[in-house]
Design a protein around this motif. Structure first.
Motif, PDB file in Angstrom:
ATOM      1  N   GLY A 591       0.785  -1.220   0.000  1.00 56.77           N
ATOM      2  CA  GLY A 591       0.000   0.000   0.000  1.00 56.77           C
ATOM      3  C   GLY A 591       0.819   1.272   0.000  1.00 56.77           C
ATOM      4  O   GLY A 591       0.269   2.354  -0.215  1.00 56.77           O
ATOM      5  N   TRP A 592       2.108   1.182   0.224  1.00 57.11           N
ATOM      6  CA  TRP A 592       2.952   2.374   0.257  1.00 57.11           C
ATOM      7  C   TRP A 592       3.479   2.679  -1.145  1.00 57.11           C
ATOM      8  O   TRP A 592       3.915   1.784  -1.856  1.00 57.11           O
ATOM      9  N   ASP A 622     -12.174  -1.360  -7.778  1.00 56.28           N
ATOM     10  CA  ASP A 622     -10.755  -1.684  -7.625  1.00 56.28           C
ATOM     11  C   ASP A 622      -9.974  -0.463  -7.172  1.00 56.28           C
ATOM     12  O   ASP A 622      -9.099  -0.555  -6.304  1.00 56.28           O
ATOM     13  N   TYR A 623     -10.274   0.702  -7.744  1.00 56.64           N
ATOM     14  CA  TYR A 623      -9.594   1.917  -7.308  1.00 56.64           C
ATOM     15  C   TYR A 623      -9.946   2.259  -5.861  1.00 56.64           C
ATOM     16  O   TYR A 623      -9.085   2.664  -5.075  1.00 56.64           O
ATOM     17  N   ALA A 624     -11.214   2.124  -5.516  1.00 56.41           N
ATOM     18  CA  ALA A 624     -11.632   2.461  -4.151  1.00 56.41           C
ATOM     19  C   ALA A 624     -10.934   1.555  -3.135  1.00 56.41           C
ATOM     20  O   ALA A 624     -10.463   2.023  -2.085  1.00 56.41           O
ATOM     21  N   ARG A 625     -10.827   0.268  -3.443  1.00 56.59           N
ATOM     22  CA  ARG A 625     -10.176  -0.661  -2.514  1.00 56.59           C
ATOM     23  C   ARG A 625      -8.688  -0.344  -2.370  1.00 56.59           C
ATOM     24  O   ARG A 625      -8.137  -0.359  -1.269  1.00 56.59           O
ATOM     25  N   LEU A 626      -8.028  -0.061  -3.501  1.00 55.38           N
ATOM     26  CA  LEU A 626      -6.603   0.250  -3.441  1.00 55.38           C
ATOM     27  C   LEU A 626      -6.359   1.560  -2.701  1.00 55.38           C
ATOM     28  O   LEU A 626      -5.361   1.708  -1.985  1.00 55.38           O
ATOM     29  N   ALA A 627      -7.260   2.528  -2.868  1.00 54.22           N
ATOM     30  CA  ALA A 627      -7.116   3.798  -2.157  1.00 54.22           C
ATOM     31  C   ALA A 627      -7.199   3.596  -0.649  1.00 54.22           C
ATOM     32  O   ALA A 627      -6.418   4.177   0.117  1.00 54.22           O
ATOM     33  N   GLU A 628      -8.136   2.779  -0.198  1.00 50.64           N
ATOM     34  CA  GLU A 628      -8.228   2.490   1.234  1.00 50.64           C
ATOM     35  C   GLU A 628      -6.994   1.743   1.715  1.00 50.64           C
ATOM     36  O   GLU A 628      -6.486   1.999   2.824  1.00 50.64           O
ATOM     37  N   LEU A 629      -6.498   0.817   0.886  1.00 53.84           N
ATOM     38  CA  LEU A 629      -5.276   0.089   1.216  1.00 53.84           C
ATOM     39  C   LEU A 629      -4.145   1.077   1.507  1.00 53.84           C
ATOM     40  O   LEU A 629      -3.412   0.944   2.492  1.00 53.84           O
ATOM     41  N   LEU A 631      -4.324   4.443   2.251  1.00 57.22           N
ATOM     42  CA  LEU A 631      -4.532   5.352   3.375  1.00 57.22           C
ATOM     43  C   LEU A 631      -4.318   4.655   4.713  1.00 57.22           C
ATOM     44  O   LEU A 631      -3.666   5.195   5.623  1.00 57.22           O
ATOM     45  N   TYR A 632      -4.857   3.461   4.861  1.00 57.63           N
ATOM     46  CA  TYR A 632      -4.672   2.772   6.137  1.00 57.63           C
ATOM     47  C   TYR A 632      -3.217   2.335   6.338  1.00 57.63           C
ATOM     48  O   TYR A 632      -2.733   2.280   7.481  1.00 57.63           O
ATOM     49  N   ALA A 633      -2.505   2.038   5.234  1.00 57.65           N
ATOM     50  CA  ALA A 633      -1.084   1.693   5.367  1.00 57.65           C
ATOM     51  C   ALA A 633      -0.300   2.839   5.980  1.00 57.65           C
ATOM     52  O   ALA A 633       0.671   2.628   6.709  1.00 57.65           O
ATOM     53  N   PHE A 634      -0.722   4.074   5.706  1.00 55.84           N
ATOM     54  CA  PHE A 634      -0.025   5.240   6.240  1.00 55.84           C
ATOM     55  C   PHE A 634      -0.136   5.349   7.759  1.00 55.84           C
ATOM     56  O   PHE A 634       0.552   6.168   8.372  1.00 55.84           O
ATOM     57  N   GLY A 635      -0.973   4.546   8.370  1.00 54.65           N
ATOM     58  CA  GLY A 635      -1.020   4.526   9.828  1.00 54.65           C
ATOM     59  C   GLY A 635       0.223   3.933  10.447  1.00 54.65           C
ATOM     60  O   GLY A 635       0.478   4.102  11.655  1.00 54.65           O
ATOM     61  N   GLN A 636       1.029   3.229   9.630  1.00 54.03           N
ATOM     62  CA  GLN A 636       2.288   2.676  10.124  1.00 54.03           C
ATOM     63  C   GLN A 636       3.321   3.799  10.268  1.00 54.03           C
ATOM     64  O   GLN A 636       3.336   4.753   9.506  1.00 54.03           O
ATOM     65  N   GLY A 637       4.175   3.649  11.234  1.00 54.29           N
ATOM     66  CA  GLY A 637       5.249   4.619  11.411  1.00 54.29           C
ATOM     67  C   GLY A 637       4.854   5.836  12.216  1.00 54.29           C
ATOM     68  O   GLY A 637       5.704   6.685  12.502  1.00 54.29           O
ATOM     69  N   ILE A 638       3.570   5.970  12.558  1.00 55.46           N
ATOM     70  CA  ILE A 638       3.131   7.103  13.377  1.00 55.46           C
ATOM     71  C   ILE A 638       3.430   6.801  14.845  1.00 55.46           C
ATOM     72  O   ILE A 638       3.007   5.766  15.372  1.00 55.46           O
ATOM     73  N   CYS A 639       4.142   7.692  15.477  1.00 56.14           N
ATOM     74  CA  CYS A 639       4.436   7.531  16.906  1.00 56.14           C
ATOM     75  C   CYS A 639       3.145   7.678  17.711  1.00 56.14           C
ATOM     76  O   CYS A 639       2.449   8.691  17.604  1.00 56.14           O
ATOM     77  N   THR A 640       2.791   6.662  18.487  1.00 60.05           N
ATOM     78  CA  THR A 640       1.586   6.731  19.316  1.00 60.05           C
ATOM     79  C   THR A 640       1.902   6.869  20.798  1.00 60.05           C
ATOM     80  O   THR A 640       1.002   7.112  21.604  1.00 60.05           O
ATOM     81  N   ASN A 683      -5.914  13.738   4.065  1.00 60.84           N
ATOM     82  CA  ASN A 683      -6.550  12.560   3.473  1.00 60.84           C
ATOM     83  C   ASN A 683      -7.476  11.879   4.466  1.00 60.84           C
ATOM     84  O   ASN A 683      -8.596  11.475   4.122  1.00 60.84           O
ATOM     85  N   ALA A 684      -7.011  11.728   5.709  1.00 61.58           N
ATOM     86  CA  ALA A 684      -7.824  11.036   6.715  1.00 61.58           C
ATOM     87  C   ALA A 684      -9.080  11.836   7.052  1.00 61.58           C
ATOM     88  O   ALA A 684     -10.167  11.265   7.223  1.00 61.58           O
TER      89      ALA A 684
END
Length: 696
Positions: A591-592, A622-629, A631-640, A683-684
Motif C-alpha cells: 500500500g505504500w 478496484d480503485y476504491a479498494r486500493l485507495a483504502e489500502l 490510506l490505512y497503510a499510512f497509519g504505520q510509522g506514526i508515533c503513538t 486525506n484522513a
C-alpha cells in the motif's frame, strides 16, 4: 517456444530454449547462454516439462497455463555424481566476451572431474527473452524505469538502459512495487503488442532488461543486478551507486542445498492503446499478489495523532503566524508554503477540525496563517507572484534555489493556490465569512498562471523574481497550477478559467499521457526525473475535470493516470533483513508508494482520498479498494507513545521508509517535515467525512 494468441497469426515471442536460459559463473555475471543438452520433453497432464543440462547444471523447466498466464517453474540442480567447476579455459558458445571485459565462460561438461564435490558458487541463472521488435524506450520497471527515463537530468546517474553495444538495468525484486518488467512494440500486423514478465515468488530474485547489440531482452534472474550496463552495481542514493558486496545476488549450490527453484509468469497481448500496456500490470498484479495491507490505526486514531503533530507546529510570535516546517531544535525555524512545507494545507486541516468539532480557535488559527502569508509573501514585481519561505528569526522571505538562481516554483505555488482555494471553499460551505482580499489574491494568482502559458502550450517550471518564466524545461511541474485554476473556478465561477484549465489539461495529456512516451516528470524539487508527484497532479486535474464536465475522455484520462500512479504502489511486502527495525516492528510495504526513479524509498505523497472518491463515482471498486489500502497503510510509522519509531512525541512520522538498498534497507528516518503531517491528516479527514456522509 512460440507465444501466440488464438486467431492471431503473428507470434508474440519466438525463441529456442538454448537462447533463453542464462547461466553465468563467476563475478561479474554475464548474459551468457551455455546451451541446452540432453533435452527430454514430457507431457505431464496440463504441464509441459523439459529436462536438460545447461552448462554445469541440470534444469527442469515446467510450463503451464494458470488463469490466462503462462507460468514457468525452473528447478536448477547439481548434476548427479561428484563434480567441481574448474577455471575457464576458453570461450563458451553464446558468451559475450565484450560484455565482460574479455572474459568468457566455461560450459564444457568434459571439464567435470571426479574430484570430491565442492560448492558451486557465484551462480547466476534465469530467463532472457529477446524481443527484436521492442526497444529500451518501451520498457517499464515500476519505480525504476519508465520508457528509459527521458526527462532525467543527463548529468546525474539515473537508471537508463542504453543501447551501444551493451546495456541493461536489472534490479532486485524488492525495488519493484509490482514485481514485473513490461515492454511493447509495433507488430507486423494486428497493431501494437506487449509482453510482461512477473515474478510469482518475489523475494531474492531480480528483474529487468538487457540490451545486446541493439536487441532488447526481458530478464528474470536469480538475483544478480546491473545498472546502466554495469553488472553488480546498485543504485544506493540520489545519483550514487555502489558495488554489491559479499556476493549479493549470486547463488551457491552445495551438497546439502543442491537445488533451487524460480517461478515466473508470462502475459502477452494487445495493449488497449499504444503506450498503455503497462496499465495491465497493476490489475493483473492485484490478482497475483492479492495485496492486503496493515491497518494499525483507525481513521479516528490517525486524525487524533496527526492533530497532535500539527498543533506542535503552530507558531505565533512577533506578528508571524503559521505552521513550522519542522518542530523542535536542529532546524532553522520557519514556514514553508507548498511542496514539502504545505503550511496552508495545515491551515485547511485546522479549520476543518475546528468546524467539525466546534473549536473556533482552530478556525481563527487558520485565518491568521492565511492572512500572514498573503500579507508578506508577495515579490512586488508581478501581481500574484509569491515567495515560498519565511524565516521567523529574521523575518525574511525567500524563494527556491537551483543552480545558483532564485525562483518561485510552479509546483509549490500551485500547491499554495489550490490550498487557498480549499480554505475559501471550506469556510464558504460552513457559512463562514471569507475576506474579499483572499478571493482577490486567489484571482491574482490564477491570472499569473494564465498569462504564463509558454509557447509550447504548457506552464513553466517556475518564475524568476521579476515575474518572467524560468527557462528550464518544465516537465509536468506546472500541473499543480492547472489544478489551482480548476479550484479557483470552483470559488469564483469564472468560466474562462475553466476553459483555460481544460485546454491546459488536454495539452499535458497529449504531451505526457497520450502514449506515455514522455512520462510525468520534474514535479518533485529535490530530483530531476520521472516522479510520482507529477502524475498525482495530472490525475487530480483529470478527476476534477470529469466531476465538472462528465466527459468520457476526462474519465479515461483519470483512469490512465491512476494506473500510472499505481505502478508506484507496493502490492507485496519485501522481506526485510533480520534484525532490521522495519522487520522488528512488523512494517509492511503493501500500500505504500515510492517516490521517483531517483529516490527509491516510500513516502506518504498520494491522493488516497481522491482516488477513492473517483473509484466510487466511476463504479471502479478496484480503485476504491486500493485507495483504502494506501490510506490505512499510512497509519504505520506514526508515533503513538513516546519513544515509538524513535520519536519523543506522539503523532510524528518519518518522511522515508526504506524497503530497498536505496539507503539502508529495512530502516526508516526521523526527518519529519510538515508535509508528512499535512498529507496524512488531510486525506484522513476527507475520507472520514465521506464515510460518515459529511461530504468532501
Amino acid at each position: 517456444m512460440r507465444l501466440l494468441i488464438k486467431g492471431d497469426g503473428e507470434a508474440f515471442f519466438v525463441g529456442e530454449l538454448s537462447a533463453m536460459l542464462l547461466l553465468s559463473t563467476g563475478r561479474p555475471w554475464r548474459p551468457t547462454h551455455p546451451g541446452v543438452r540432453n533435452a527430454v520433453v514430457i507431457r505431464d497432464g496440463d504441464r509441459l516439462v523439459v529436462r536438460c543440462s545447461v552448462g554445469v547444471l541440470d534444469a527442469e523447466i515446467a510450463f503451464a497455463f494458470e488463469e490466462g498466464l503462462l507460468c514457468t517453474e525452473i528447478t536448477w540442480s547439481r548434476p548427479a555424481g561428484p563434480a567441481v567447476l574448474t577455471e575457464p579455459a576458453g570461450g563458451a558458445e553464446g558468451a559475450d566476451p565484450a560484455a565482460s571485459g574479455g572474459r568468457a565462460e566455461e560450459a564444457d561438461p568434459a571439464r567435470r572431474t571426479g574430484q570430491p564435490a565442492t560448492p558451486l558458487a557465484d551462480l547466476a541463472v534465469g530467463l532472457l527473452l529477446e524481443l527484436p521488435g521492442s526497444s529500451p524506450e518501451m520498457v517499464t520497471l515500476p519505480q525504476v524505469l519508465y520508457r528509459d527515463n527521458p526527462s532525467s537530468d543527463p548529468t546525474r546517474t539515473v537508471p537508463k538502459l542504453g543501447t551501444e553495444p551493451y546495456g541493461g538495468v536489472v534490479v532486485e525484486e524488492h525495488r519493484l512495487p509490482v514485481p514485473c518488467v513490461h515492454t511493447e512494440w509495433d507488430g507486423n500486423a494486428g497493431g501494437p503488442r506487449q509482453l510482461a514478465l512477473y515474478s510469482l515468488d518475489p523475494g531474492d530474485g531480480s528483474l529487468g532488461a538487457v540490451v545486446r547489440n541493439g536487441l532488447l531482452s526481458l530478464a528474470a534472474l536469480s538475483g544478480p543486478v546491473m545498472l546502466n550496463g554495469a553488472p553488480d552495481i546498485r543504485y544506493v542514493h540520489k545519483g550514487a551507486t555502489a558495488p554489491c558486496g559479499d556476493g549479493a545476488g549470486y547463488r551457491q549450490l552445495g551438497v546439502e542445498n543442491s537445488r533451487f527453484t524460480t517461478r515466473h509468469a508470462l502475459d502477452w497481448g494487445h495493449p488497449r492503446r499504444p503506450g498503455h500496456g503497462f496499465r495491465d500490470m497493476v490489475h493483473r498484479g492485484r490478482g497475483l499478489y492479492e495485496p492486503v495491507g496493515e491497518r494499525p490505526l483507525s481513521l479516528d486514531e490517525i486524525v487524533r495523532h496527526k492533530t497532535m503533530a500539527m498543533d506542535r507546529r503552530w507558531y505565533e510570535r512577533a506578528g508571524a503566524a503559521g505552521y513550522l516546517k519542522f518542530p523542535g531544535p536542529g532546524h532553522t525555524p520557519g514556514f514553508m508554503y507548498g511542496w514539502t512545507g504545505q503550511c496552508l494545507k495545515l491551515a485547511w486541516c485546522d479549520a476543518r477540525l475546528g468546524l467539525e468539532g466546534g473549536a473556533p480557535r482552530r478556525v481563527d488559527r487558520c485565518r491568521r496563517a492565511v492572512d500572514f502569508y498573503l500579507d508578506g509573501s508577495g515579490t512586488g514585481a508581478a501581481p500574484g507572484l509569491r515567495l515560498s519561505f519565511h524565516n521567523v528569526e529574521d523575518g525574511s522571505w525567500s524563494g527556491f534555489q537551483r543552480d545558483g538562481r532564485t525562483f518561485v516554483s510552479a509546483r509549490a505555488y500551485g500547491d499554495n493556490l489550490g490550498d487557498l482555494a480549499d480554505v475559501i471553499g471550506l469556510l464558504g460551505e460552513h457559512s463562514q465569512e471569507v475576506p474579499g482580499r483572499w478571493v482577490e489574491a486567489l484571482r491574482e494568482g490564477a491570472d499569473l498562471v494564465v498569462r504564463s502559458t509558454l509557447p509550447n502550450g504548457v506552464l513553466p517550471l517556475g518564475w524568476r523574481l521579476d515575474g518572467t518564466a524560468d527557462p528550464e524545461p518544465p516537465g509536468a511541474a506546472g500541473l499543480p497550477c492547472v489544478l489551482a485554476l480548476l479550484k479557483t473556478y470552483g470559488v469564483t465561477g469564472d468560466e474562462q478559467l475553466l476553459r483555460h484549465a481544460a485546454e491546459l489539461v488536454e495539452r499535458y495529456q497529449r504531451r505526457h499521457a497520450e502514449d506515455f512516451s514522455l512520462p510525468f516528470a520534474r514535479a518533485t524539487l529535490d530530483a530531476v526525473c520521472e516522479d510520482k508527484e507529477a502524475g498525482i497532479a495530472f490525475f487530480l486535474c483529470a478527476e476534477a475535470l470529469w466531476s465538472l464536465t462528465g466527459e468520457r475522455r476526462h474519465r479515461e484520462w483519470a483512469e490512465a493516470a491512476a494506473d500510472w500512479l499505481l505502478t508506484w504502489v507496493y502490492q507485496w511486502n519485501p522481506e526485510f533483513p533480520p534484525g532490521s527495525p522495519l522487520r522488528e516492528r512488523g512494517f509492511s510495504a503493501v500500500g505504500w508508494p515510492g517516490v521517483s526513479v531517483q529516490n527509491h524509498h516510500l513516502d506518504v505523497f498520494f491522493p488516497a482520498y481522491e482516488l477513492w472518491r473517483f473509484g466510487e463515482a466511476a463504479g471502479r471498486s478496484d480503485y476504491a479498494r486500493l485507495a483504502e489500502l494506501v490510506l490505512y497503510a499510512f497509519g504505520q510509522g506514526i508515533c503513538t507513545e513516546p519513544g515509538e519509531w524513535d520519536f519523543a512525541d506522539p503523532g510524528e512520522q518519518g518522511e522515508g521508509f526504506y524497503p530497498t538498498d536505496w539507503q539502508v534497507r529495512g530502516t526508516s528516518n526521523t526527518w519529519n517535515p510538515s508535509w508528512v503531517t499535512a498529507q496524512v491528516l488531510s486525506n484522513a479527514l476527507r475520507m472520514r467525512g465521506a464515510l460518515a456522509g459529511g461530504g468532501r
